[in-house]
Design a protein around this motif. Structure first.
Motif, short mmCIF file in Angstrom:
data_model
loop_
_atom_site.label_atom_id
_atom_site.label_comp_id
_atom_site.label_asym_id
_atom_site.label_seq_id
_atom_site.Cartn_x
_atom_site.Cartn_y
_atom_site.Cartn_z
N PHE A 54 0.82 -1.20 0.00
CA PHE A 54 0.00 0.00 0.00
C PHE A 54 0.86 1.27 0.00
CE2 PHE A 54 -2.87 -2.86 2.62
CZ PHE A 54 -3.65 -3.19 1.54
N LEU B 53 2.68 4.66 -4.56
CA LEU B 53 1.92 4.89 -5.79
C LEU B 53 2.87 4.85 -6.98
CD1 LEU B 53 -0.41 5.80 -7.54
CD2 LEU B 53 0.05 8.14 -6.82
N ASP C 225 1.54 1.95 -9.44
CA ASP C 225 0.90 0.89 -8.68
C ASP C 225 -0.37 1.44 -8.05
OD1 ASP C 225 0.21 -1.20 -7.07
OD2 ASP C 225 2.03 -1.18 -5.86
N ASP C 226 -1.51 0.85 -8.41
CA ASP C 226 -2.78 1.31 -7.82
C ASP C 226 -3.16 0.51 -6.58
OD1 ASP C 226 -3.72 -1.10 -8.80
OD2 ASP C 226 -5.28 -0.23 -10.07
N GLY C 227 -2.23 -0.31 -6.07
CA GLY C 227 -2.50 -1.15 -4.93
C GLY C 227 -2.61 -2.61 -5.31
N TYR C 228 -2.73 -2.86 -6.60
CA TYR C 228 -2.89 -4.24 -7.09
C TYR C 228 -2.26 -4.41 -8.46
CZ TYR C 228 -5.26 -8.56 -8.58
OH TYR C 228 -5.53 -9.82 -9.03
N VAL D 241 -4.64 5.86 1.66
CA VAL D 241 -3.93 5.02 0.69
C VAL D 241 -4.39 3.58 0.81
CG1 VAL D 241 -1.67 4.15 -0.03
CG2 VAL D 241 -1.93 6.54 0.63
N SER E 153 -6.30 1.61 -2.13
CA SER E 153 -5.66 0.42 -2.64
C SER E 153 -6.60 -0.78 -2.64
CB SER E 153 -4.40 0.10 -1.82
OG SER E 153 -3.44 1.13 -1.95
N ASN F 32 -9.16 -0.17 -5.43
CA ASN F 32 -8.57 -0.46 -6.74
C ASN F 32 -8.35 -1.95 -6.95
OD1 ASN F 32 -8.48 2.29 -7.31
ND2 ASN F 32 -6.37 2.52 -6.61
#
Length: 311
Positions: free
Chosen positions: A4, A7, A22-25, A212, A216, A219
């Motif tokens: 997490f 970004l 990276d959007d969290g996934y 965040v 995350s 997303n």
């Protein structure tokens, strides 16, 4: 679920790779690469194509056509929006003038997909042909990728058993068996992030990092759903988890701290994430904004029935 914490991760000179987003996934190497692709009916002759990017687009554009080898038509908009705590921009393009109940091929702008995605427009009103709809409520992530196969140390229950699968995995497997999806509220459960941390499903962070973590999880859910939402209209409605942060009143069983709704940041309250992420058919259905399921019609219908009973 990936970290997490970041970004934007700058790759080392050794790898020679450009900046990674990276959007969290989902990790992509350019800020305009589409992620979280999703569809929504706008009546039988239109389809909303939505997706997210790490950079605002001046004119989000979709190429489409009746053949995968001939995406000769385009539709554009000026809708590329975000909010204070979001990690990405939401892009929305309404493709109009389509044929009802017809399969089209499409690609969002800057897509690096090797083959186009497909969608099928809605049937005309009055079409009595039987069809199947996928319906879910209260569906979201819990733990790294949906329902966990372990129990949390502080109260988590009902893990997946051996050979059981998440609802998302089952819906993906059965995608050819239903025409479109309806998710009637409580989408992703991202607002549950602190409770998930307290139950040891997610890495411990601080409440200052809540925005965040929330984004995350949100997303990650949308990325997980792409196998469905890029092919089938995904018709959603708002529930209480879209309206408010569900962490108010949570007690950390380790520290004894009782949290209030003051930890709920922008994007977690007042339908903010829902309003930005979706474009439901409010116009054709007589709804209000993305609250397209028209309670007005229900009220009118009830009043009409009452009037008939009184006559």
């Amino acid at each position: 679920m990936r970290s997490f914490a970041h970004l934007l991760v700058i790759a080392t000179a050794l790898t020679g790779v450009l900046a990674q987003y990276d959007d969290g996934y989902e990790n992509v190497t350019t800020a305009t690469t589409p992620v979280q692709i999703r569809l929504a009916y706008q009546g039988p002759t239109a389809m909303m194509v939505s997706w997210n990017t790490f950079q605002q687009l001046a004119n989000p554009t979709v190429s489409y056509g009746l053949s995968p080898d001939a995406l000769t038509q385009t539709a554009s908009s000026s809708v590329s929006i975000t909010y204070a705590t979001s990690l990405t921009y939401n892009n929305h393009v309404d493709i109009t003038g389509l044929l009802p109940y017809t399969t089209y091929y499409y690609l969002p702008q800057y897509s690096n997909a090797t083959t186009p995605y497909t969608f099928t427009t809605a049937r005309l009103a009055g079409d009595a042909t039987p069809y199947t709809v996928g319906v879910v409520v209260d569906m979201g992530t819990f733990g790294a990728l949906g329902l966990s196969d372990v129990t949390g140390s502080n109260g988590g229950t009902n893990p997946l058993a051996v050979n059981e699968q998440t609802t998302i995995a089952a819906l993906t497997e059965m995608i050819d068996n239903y025409e479109f999806m309806v998710h009637a509220g409580d989408i992703a459960y991202a607002d549950y992030w602190l409770k998930e941390e307290i139950q040891d499903y997610l890495p411990t962070t601080t409440t200052d990092q809540g925005a965040v973590v929330y984004e995350s999880i949100l997303n990650a859910f949308f990325d997980e759903m792409v196998g469905i939402t890029s092919q089938k209209a995904y018709m959603v409605n708002a529930g209480n988890h879209e309206a408010n942060c569900d962490n108010g009143g949570s007690t950390d069983k380790t520290t004894g701290v009782v949290y209030t709704e003051s930890i709920c940041l922008a994007g977690q309250t007042n339908f903010t994430g829902y309003i930005n992420h979706w474009r439901m058919p409010s116009g054709p259905s007589g709804g209000l904004g993305n609250f397209w399921f028209s309670y007005v019609h229900l009220i009118r219908s009830s009043l009409s029935q009452l009037k008939e009973m009184m006559c």
